[in-house]
Design an enzyme around this catalytic site. Structure first.
Site, PDB file in Angstrom:
ATOM      1  N   THR A  42       3.214   1.504  98.441  1.00 43.75           N
ATOM      2  CA  THR A  42       4.082   0.604  97.664  1.00 43.75           C
ATOM      3  C   THR A  42       4.319  -0.639  98.524  1.00 43.75           C
ATOM      4  OG1 THR A  42       5.984   1.821  98.500  1.00 43.75           O
ATOM      5  CG2 THR A  42       5.248   2.360  96.273  1.00 43.75           C
ATOM      6  N   VAL A  44       6.860  -2.996  99.266  1.00 44.04           N
ATOM      7  CA  VAL A  44       7.976  -3.235 100.196  1.00 44.04           C
ATOM      8  C   VAL A  44       7.881  -2.262 101.372  1.00 44.04           C
ATOM      9  CG1 VAL A  44      10.483  -3.250 100.449  1.00 44.04           C
ATOM     10  CG2 VAL A  44       9.453  -4.120  98.335  1.00 44.04           C
ATOM     11  N   CYS A  45       7.585  -1.002 101.082  1.00 44.52           N
ATOM     12  CA  CYS A  45       7.473   0.009 102.145  1.00 44.52           C
ATOM     13  C   CYS A  45       6.364  -0.360 103.134  1.00 44.52           C
ATOM     14  CB  CYS A  45       7.192   1.386 101.553  1.00 44.52           C
ATOM     15  SG  CYS A  45       8.436   1.932 100.367  1.00 44.52           S
ATOM     16  N   THR A  46       5.277  -0.898 102.619  1.00 46.23           N
ATOM     17  CA  THR A  46       4.171  -1.292 103.501  1.00 46.23           C
ATOM     18  C   THR A  46       4.634  -2.355 104.496  1.00 46.23           C
ATOM     19  OG1 THR A  46       2.585  -0.773 101.757  1.00 46.23           O
ATOM     20  CG2 THR A  46       1.810  -2.218 103.523  1.00 46.23           C
ATOM     21  N   LEU A  49       7.135  -0.701 107.147  1.00 48.08           N
ATOM     22  CA  LEU A  49       6.516   0.102 108.216  1.00 48.08           C
ATOM     23  C   LEU A  49       5.708  -0.779 109.161  1.00 48.08           C
ATOM     24  CD1 LEU A  49       7.387   2.458 106.205  1.00 48.08           C
ATOM     25  CD2 LEU A  49       5.755   3.774 107.544  1.00 48.08           C
TER      26      LEU A  49
END
Ligand code: BEZ
Length: 212
Positions: A42, A44-46, A49
């Site tokens: 996804t 935003v998560c990418t 992290l």
């Protein structure tokens, strides 16, 4: 009951992108940041992290180990890490917990059914070397977290633990800090803060940051 500040961070054993993790053993004597994200692959998560990975040296300098979590399986985490490395100019070097059976999510209250009944929320915990939870935040799925703010909180917590000072609103590293109200002994104050302090009010005593 959900986790609260001052509680011992629940221990667990779970699979991760770097093998089986026994959480307390993995933490050792370090500080820890445990953060959950809604799902692999996804956008935003990418970015989150990737950003956390690029801050690796900043976390290490503060003695902090970082670990991420979602309910996706190990194989998904491993494939996604390739994408993060490719798109975020980094090499992810911290584990991502694969909480497919939601064992950890339940203990850390990471699934909020009124937001989404299957995905983990965007929560983050700062854990000190005694395994106590010192910060809990939960962000909306659509808002990426500010990891510079996480570093700022860690700096503040470590100043409090090491120097008996607290940090004012919007404090940044190098700004004046406040002497904790519980410290009243003038001799100890003189020893701890040789550059002195100014009392704006008896309860508001400002002093230069002791470790600068
Ligand atoms: C994201 O990481 O981009 C995301 C995940 C869940 C909901 C909305 C955005």
């Amino acid at each position: 009951m959900s986790l609260r500040l001052g509680d011992i961070a629940p221990d667990f054993e779970q699979d991760s992108s770097e093998g089986r993790i026994r959480f307390h053993e993995w933490l050792g004597d370090s500080w820890g940041v445990l953060f959950s994200h809604p799902a692999d692959f996804t956008p935003v998560c990418t970015t989150e992290l990737g950003l956390t990975s690029r801050l690796k040296d900043e976390f290490a300098r503060r003695g902090v180990k970082v670990i991420a979590l979602s309910v996706d399986p190990v194989e998904s985490h491993v494939r996604w890490i390739d994408d993060i490395n490719e798109t975020q100019d980094t090499v992810v070097s911290f584990p991502i917990i694969a909480d497919a059976d939601r064992k950890v999510s339940e203990r850390y209250d990471l699934i909020h059914p009124n937001a989404n009944d299957t995905l983990t929320v965007r929560s983050l915990f700062i854990i000190d070397p005694k395994k106590k939870v010192r910060l809990i935040i939960t962000y909306p799925a659509s808002t990426g977290r500010n990891f510079n703010e996480i570093l700022r909180v860690i700096d503040s917590l470590q100043l409090t633990d090491n120097h008996k000072v607290a940090t004012p609103g919007n404090w940044q590293d190098g700004d004046e800090v406040v002497i904790v109200p519980s410290l009243q002994d003038e001799e100890e104050i003189r020893q701890r803060f040789p550059r002195g302090y100014r009392a704006v009010k008896p309860y508001l005593r400002l002093t230069p940051q002791p470790n600068r």
